[in-house]
Design a protein around this motif. Sequence first.
Motif: not given
Length: 178
Positions: A38, A68, A63, A56, A58-59, A76, A65, A73
């Motif tokens: 991450s 994200n 991902s 969450e 950072n991805s 969401r 994306c 995240n």
Amino acid sequence: MTDMIVANEPLDEKKITLARKIILELQRELPQYIERGSGPFLAAIYDDNGNLIAKEANSVVNSCCSHNHAEMNTLRAAEEKLKTYDLSAHHLKMYVSAEPCMMCLGGIMWAGIKEVYFSVPSKDVEKITGFDEGFKPQWFDEFKKRGITVYGNIETEAGKKVLQDYVKLGRKVYKPER
């Protein structure tokens, strides 16, 4: 010590004490998330009773994306858990390992988060990582107009260390080519 803390309301020691505790916990957990690939940011949302609603990292890189970020995240996840796109009725608080970027500020505002607490200010994030935090004029005042409380620069040294370690490890700092 609160002399470096910034806020869009008179400083409240009770809020600062709780924010210090939660943000230090996020900073301590971040290396585990980084180890799993991450990005170097982590966010958590709590309710008024101190219950963790969502947390969450950072991805973006994992991902593939760009939106994200940890804050997005976490929003969401909270919306899915509470089954609503409007979190305002729950009077939620977001704690973040660094100042939210321009995109995340929009997400926080539109999701209905009532309080935001962050650690490392954008100027330091940019200096350490090179990530472009975006254009954010008077965002503290704009959030205040919308009834959103903001406190920042909480436990910044711990946060800067995590970012510095991330960069030293040679981890990817994502950013579009200019």
